[in-house]
Scaffold this motif. Structure first.
Motif, PDB file in Angstrom:
ATOM      1  N   GLY A 178       8.814  14.915   2.977  1.00 19.88           N
ATOM      2  CA  GLY A 178       7.927  15.682   3.846  1.00 19.88           C
ATOM      3  C   GLY A 178       6.585  15.008   4.041  1.00 19.88           C
ATOM      4  N   SER A 179       6.051  15.105   5.242  1.00 17.12           N
ATOM      5  CA  SER A 179       4.796  14.423   5.557  1.00 17.12           C
ATOM      6  C   SER A 179       3.617  14.992   4.774  1.00 17.12           C
ATOM      7  CB  SER A 179       4.512  14.511   7.063  1.00 17.12           C
ATOM      8  OG  SER A 179       4.488  15.865   7.493  1.00 17.12           O
ATOM      9  N   SER A 180       3.703  16.260   4.350  1.00 18.91           N
ATOM     10  CA  SER A 180       2.580  16.869   3.624  1.00 18.91           C
ATOM     11  C   SER A 180       2.373  16.253   2.252  1.00 18.91           C
ATOM     12  CB  SER A 180       2.810  18.377   3.476  1.00 18.91           C
ATOM     13  OG  SER A 180       3.965  18.636   2.681  1.00 18.91           O
ATOM     14  N   GLN A 181       3.357  15.508   1.762  1.00 19.94           N
ATOM     15  CA  GLN A 181       3.236  14.888   0.437  1.00 19.94           C
ATOM     16  C   GLN A 181       2.969  13.382   0.524  1.00 19.94           C
ATOM     17  OE1 GLN A 181       5.257  16.927  -2.986  1.00 19.94           O
ATOM     18  NE2 GLN A 181       7.017  16.565  -1.649  1.00 19.94           N
ATOM     19  N   MET A 182       2.656  12.883   1.728  1.00 17.06           N
ATOM     20  CA  MET A 182       2.497  11.442   1.909  1.00 17.06           C
ATOM     21  C   MET A 182       1.382  10.901   1.012  1.00 17.06           C
ATOM     22  SD  MET A 182       3.898   8.979   3.582  1.00 17.06           S
ATOM     23  CE  MET A 182       4.728   9.847   4.928  1.00 17.06           C
ATOM     24  N   PRO A 183       1.650   9.894   0.224  1.00 15.51           N
ATOM     25  CA  PRO A 183       0.605   9.291  -0.616  1.00 15.51           C
ATOM     26  C   PRO A 183      -0.483   8.649   0.239  1.00 15.51           C
ATOM     27  CG  PRO A 183       2.809   8.645  -1.340  1.00 15.51           C
ATOM     28  CD  PRO A 183       2.970   9.297  -0.011  1.00 15.51           C
ATOM     29  N   SER A 184      -1.595   8.342  -0.383  1.00 15.01           N
ATOM     30  CA  SER A 184      -2.715   7.729   0.344  1.00 15.01           C
ATOM     31  C   SER A 184      -2.505   6.231   0.547  1.00 15.01           C
ATOM     32  CB  SER A 184      -4.007   7.944  -0.443  1.00 15.01           C
ATOM     33  OG  SER A 184      -3.977   7.179  -1.663  1.00 15.01           O
ATOM     34  N   PHE A 185      -1.786   5.610  -0.354  1.00 16.07           N
ATOM     35  CA  PHE A 185      -1.538   4.165  -0.354  1.00 16.07           C
ATOM     36  C   PHE A 185      -2.835   3.361  -0.462  1.00 16.07           C
ATOM     37  CE2 PHE A 185       2.328   5.727   1.865  1.00 16.07           C
ATOM     38  CZ  PHE A 185       3.239   5.376   0.877  1.00 16.07           C
ATOM     39  N   ALA A 186      -3.843   3.967  -1.075  1.00 13.35           N
ATOM     40  CA  ALA A 186      -5.050   3.214  -1.417  1.00 13.35           C
ATOM     41  C   ALA A 186      -4.723   2.242  -2.544  1.00 13.35           C
ATOM     42  CB  ALA A 186      -6.155   4.171  -1.842  1.00 13.35           C
ATOM     43  N   ASP A 187      -5.448   1.160  -2.607  1.00 17.37           N
ATOM     44  CA  ASP A 187      -5.137   0.127  -3.599  1.00 17.37           C
ATOM     45  C   ASP A 187      -5.176   0.653  -5.028  1.00 17.37           C
ATOM     46  OD1 ASP A 187      -4.662  -1.783  -1.723  1.00 17.37           O
ATOM     47  OD2 ASP A 187      -6.533  -2.891  -2.013  1.00 17.37           O
ATOM     48  N   GLU A 188      -6.053   1.621  -5.304  1.00 14.89           N
ATOM     49  CA  GLU A 188      -6.170   2.151  -6.666  1.00 14.89           C
ATOM     50  C   GLU A 188      -5.222   3.317  -6.937  1.00 14.89           C
ATOM     51  OE1 GLU A 188      -7.855   0.785  -9.188  1.00 14.89           O
ATOM     52  OE2 GLU A 188      -8.074  -0.809  -7.700  1.00 14.89           O
ATOM     53  N   MET A 189      -4.409   3.673  -5.964  1.00 16.59           N
ATOM     54  CA  MET A 189      -3.469   4.782  -6.141  1.00 16.59           C
ATOM     55  C   MET A 189      -2.469   4.463  -7.258  1.00 16.59           C
ATOM     56  SD  MET A 189      -0.615   6.140  -3.398  1.00 16.59           S
ATOM     57  CE  MET A 189       0.449   4.713  -3.705  1.00 16.59           C
ATOM     58  N   PRO A 190      -2.262   5.385  -8.197  1.00 16.99           N
ATOM     59  CA  PRO A 190      -1.245   5.148  -9.228  1.00 16.99           C
ATOM     60  C   PRO A 190       0.167   5.212  -8.639  1.00 16.99           C
ATOM     61  CG  PRO A 190      -2.126   7.359  -9.431  1.00 16.99           C
ATOM     62  CD  PRO A 190      -2.954   6.673  -8.380  1.00 16.99           C
ATOM     63  N   MET A 191       1.045   4.396  -9.181  1.00 15.36           N
ATOM     64  CA  MET A 191       2.454   4.405  -8.780  1.00 15.36           C
ATOM     65  C   MET A 191       3.267   3.948  -9.989  1.00 15.36           C
ATOM     66  SD  MET A 191       2.996   0.926  -8.693  1.00 15.36           S
ATOM     67  CE  MET A 191       4.573   0.882  -7.877  1.00 15.36           C
ATOM     68  N   TRP A 192       4.560   4.143  -9.887  1.00 14.67           N
ATOM     69  CA  TRP A 192       5.443   3.794 -10.984  1.00 14.67           C
ATOM     70  C   TRP A 192       6.671   3.069 -10.420  1.00 14.67           C
ATOM     71  CZ3 TRP A 192       2.713   8.147 -10.346  1.00 14.67           C
ATOM     72  CH2 TRP A 192       1.898   8.578 -11.395  1.00 14.67           C
ATOM     73  N   SER A 193       7.177   2.124 -11.155  1.00 13.01           N
ATOM     74  CA  SER A 193       8.476   1.537 -10.834  1.00 13.01           C
ATOM     75  C   SER A 193       9.456   1.951 -11.927  1.00 13.01           C
ATOM     76  CB  SER A 193       8.389   0.011 -10.751  1.00 13.01           C
ATOM     77  OG  SER A 193       8.058  -0.545 -12.007  1.00 13.01           O
ATOM     78  N   PHE A 194      10.728   1.988 -11.568  1.00  6.08           N
ATOM     79  CA  PHE A 194      11.728   2.430 -12.552  1.00  6.08           C
ATOM     80  C   PHE A 194      13.098   1.879 -12.170  1.00  6.08           C
ATOM     81  CE2 PHE A 194      11.533   5.526  -9.135  1.00  6.08           C
ATOM     82  CZ  PHE A 194      12.863   5.797  -8.845  1.00  6.08           C
ATOM     83  N   ALA A 195      13.927   1.732 -13.174  1.00  8.94           N
ATOM     84  CA  ALA A 195      15.341   1.436 -12.966  1.00  8.94           C
ATOM     85  C   ALA A 195      16.108   2.757 -13.059  1.00  8.94           C
ATOM     86  CB  ALA A 195      15.844   0.457 -14.021  1.00  8.94           C
ATOM     87  N   THR A 196      17.373   2.725 -12.679  1.00  7.61           N
ATOM     88  CA  THR A 196      18.194   3.932 -12.829  1.00  7.61           C
ATOM     89  C   THR A 196      19.514   3.595 -13.514  1.00  7.61           C
ATOM     90  OG1 THR A 196      19.214   3.684 -10.647  1.00  7.61           O
ATOM     91  CG2 THR A 196      17.254   5.070 -10.790  1.00  7.61           C
ATOM     92  N   ALA A 197      20.008   4.563 -14.248  1.00  9.13           N
ATOM     93  CA  ALA A 197      21.385   4.557 -14.750  1.00  9.13           C
ATOM     94  C   ALA A 197      22.053   5.786 -14.152  1.00  9.13           C
ATOM     95  CB  ALA A 197      21.406   4.611 -16.270  1.00  9.13           C
ATOM     96  N   GLY A 198      23.374   5.830 -14.223  1.00  7.30           N
ATOM     97  CA  GLY A 198      24.027   7.011 -13.685  1.00  7.30           C
ATOM     98  C   GLY A 198      25.498   6.819 -13.428  1.00  7.30           C
ATOM     99  N   VAL A 199      26.005   7.637 -12.493  1.00  7.43           N
ATOM    100  CA  VAL A 199      27.435   7.670 -12.243  1.00  7.43           C
ATOM    101  C   VAL A 199      27.671   7.849 -10.743  1.00  7.43           C
ATOM    102  CG1 VAL A 199      27.589  10.177 -12.565  1.00  7.43           C
ATOM    103  CG2 VAL A 199      29.615   8.769 -12.952  1.00  7.43           C
TER     104      VAL A 199
END
Length: 587
Positions: A178-199
């Protein structure tokens, strides 16, 4: 809703319920091995579903992590069924696949620094998902497959490294969260990377099944698979052969290829690749026929597809001049390599179908190659079709190997000494000019054929030099690079010939044969990372167009007939090695 639709929906619900329960113990075991240990990632699941025709719909589900810790999978099943049923309403067909994944290996960072870090990764080879802070959700998760299948990290074919495509990223984030949750994408914005496991739950067959998803870094996104066996390699051969055959249209032309992120057809055409892909299609057909990998109707369909492709080549693309024949490619030009791969296809057709209808044409094409050879043994590569005048003396070294290989295959069929004499003369030139430095798989194919009739030291030495110093590259190259398997398989066959000649064993001095075979097996198994398994295809715009094909990841997951050709040819040869009892680790 019609009675039929009601029945279909009931069957689908039953399949989902059955598959979820059947997968429970494997899922819990996988979760215990790999899961996020930090909140809120430890309680988040990604659920993706597809009907095989439209791009996967994905949702993030928050679950009771204590149930996972306690091994109580059945507690989570109702919420999963509800989420899957809700997503199912967005499709026009019954679901055929569902992925359930959870994050692990979570790393926190800042957006600006992450954009700089991306430059370290080859285009389309950033293999982690991304997460952002949400306004209604604790974290906005986008899995690796979502990002890459929507070209969110693709800066264009001129950018060799991974790069944020802001327009694609924002478009997909809006659709997903949804557009209402769009991040700011400022350089100092926190973000996370992750791998996934699953089925992955396969729902489309008579009996639902499931496959755990790999947690090996280069294999993320596809099912776990043990080392290839004759049976599992046969499955890849059968599926990709049928895929390639389906690309042949009623007029004998192939659907040349796709860029699957947005289901864009490749609008160009190349007759050389038409012919070489038909050669590979014949290899796949032969394997399916001799091992009964397909039923009679499927084999008949393949036979018809091959016939249409060759008839189109013969009727539309070949001209004759003074007894010689030439393949005319796009731009009204004659390529040495096109004549060569056309011969390979025609000779293979005669061998597999026991039908010599193309024998005279193959000879005429070979005569065209002979007339493109110069006094020093080299070949001219491109002629103008209008008058056979020279257009390009040299275009690509592959043409040389293709031409020599084709003539050797034809010589094996006819024993016409003219073809062998042309190859011997060409090899004098190849050796004198260091052609082995290209590590060309076509030259490896040709050398293997040549030593069967002229088992001379210099040819074996050339074959060794063609792989020497290249073994680490064969083993470790991050791209799937399917011609590396073809090169390896051709050299393996040369080694089998050399075994019968102990007086020449010293040509192998300094070559680590064990390391070579380790690299060969590693490369063969690595090709599975370029196969469009259903659990991978489901994220692209039109999964049914690419499933069971092979792709080139760094070319925006391109599926082109010659891409499939090279994977298929290598795997056909590799299966023969496995059937002969040569397992990984043996020499």
């Amino acid at each position: 809703m019609s009675d039929h639709a009601v029945q279909e929906a009931h069957v689908a619900r039953e399949a989902i319920h059955s598959a979820l329960h059947a997968a429970g113990s494997d899922v819990l075991s996988q979760w215990q091995r790999q899961h996020a240990s930090v909140a809120p990632f430890d309680s988040l699941l990604l659920v993706s579903v597809s009907d095989g025709y439209a791009r996967a719909q994905v949702t993030t589900l928050t679950v009771d992590v204590s149930a996972l810790r306690a091994g109580q999978w059945e507690v989570l099943v109702p919420a999963l069924e509800q989420a899957i049923t809700r997503l199912q309403r967005k499709f026009g067909h019954p679901l055929v696949g569902c992925r359930i994944e959870w994050p692990f290996a979570v790393r926190e960072g800042r957006w600006g620094a992450f954009k700089q870090e991306l430059m370290r990764y080859k285009r389309s080879y950033f293999r982690s998902g991304l997460a952002f802070e949400g306004k209604r959700e604790a974290r906005l998760l986008l899995s690796e497959m979502e990002l890459n299948a929507n070209a969110c990290l693709y800066g264009g074919h001129q950018v060799g490294h991974a790069q944020i495509n802001q327009a694609h990223l924002e478009r997909y984030l809006k659709a997903r969260h949804g557009s209402s949750q769009m991040p700011s994408f400022a350089d100092e914005m926190p973000m996370w990377s992750f791998a996934t496991a699953g089925v992955f739950l396969a729902l489309g067959g008579e009996q639902p099944s499931h496959h755990l998803l790999s947690t090996q870094p280069r294999c993320w996104g596809r099912r776990e698979t043990p080392p290839l066996t004759p049976a599992s390699t046969a499955e890849l051969i059968a599926r990709s052969t049928r895929f390639l055959g389906r690309q042949v249209q009623a007029n004998g032309r192939y659907v040349y290829g796709y860029f699957p992120c947005f289901n864009r057809d490749i609008g160009t055409y190349n007759i050389l690749r038409h012919a070489s892909s038909t050669y590979a299609l014949l290899e796949g057909y032969e394997s399916c026929l001799t091992q009964r990998l397909l039923d009679d109707e499927q084999l008949r369909q393949l036979h018809g597809q091959i016939d249409r492709a060759l008839e189109s080549l013969r009727d539309r693309d070949i001209i004759e001049r003074d007894g010689a024949a030439y393949v005319v490619d796009t731009g009204n030009i004659i390529k040495l390599g096109a004549n060569a791969v056309a011969i390979l296809a025609l000779v293979k057709y005669q061998q597999v179908m026991d039908d010599d209808r193309y024998a005279a044409l193959a000879d005429a094409l070979a005569l065209g190659i002979v007339r493109m050879q110069e006094a020093d043994g080299s070949f001219v590569h491109v002629l103008n079709a209008a008058d056979l005048s020279l257009k390009e003396k040299s275009r690509i070294i592959y043409y040389d190997g293709e031409a020599a290989f084709a003539l050797m295959r034809l010589y094996g069929q006819t024993r016409n000494p003219q073809w062998l004499a042309c190859v011997v003369k060409a090899f004098d030139y190849f050796i004198d000019n260091g052609h082995e430095q290209a590590h060309d798989h076509w030259l490896a194919y040709c050398t293997n054929e040549l030593v069967m009739y002229r088992p001379e030291r210099r040819y074996f030495e050339f074959a060794v030099r063609n792989v020497a110093g290249y073994i680490d590259f064969i083993r470790d190259r991050i791209t799937t690079f399917p011609t590396l398997l073809e090169l390896s398989m051709a050299f393996h066959k040369t080694l089998l010939t050399l075994e019968q000649m102990p007086e020449l064993a010293d040509v192998l001095d300094g070559l680590d044969i064990d390391a070579f075979y380790h690299a060969l097996h590693t490369r063969a198994n690595y090709l599975q990372n370029g196969f469009f398994w259903p659990e991978v295809a489901m994220y692209f715009k039109a999964p049914h167009t690419v499933q069971d094909g092979f792709f080139i990841r760094h070319h925006s997951f391109r599926v082109r007939i010659d891409d499939v050709e090279h994977y298929l040819s290598g795997l056909v040869a590799y299966q023969q090695l496995l059937l002969a009892g040569h397992q990984a680790g043996s020499a």
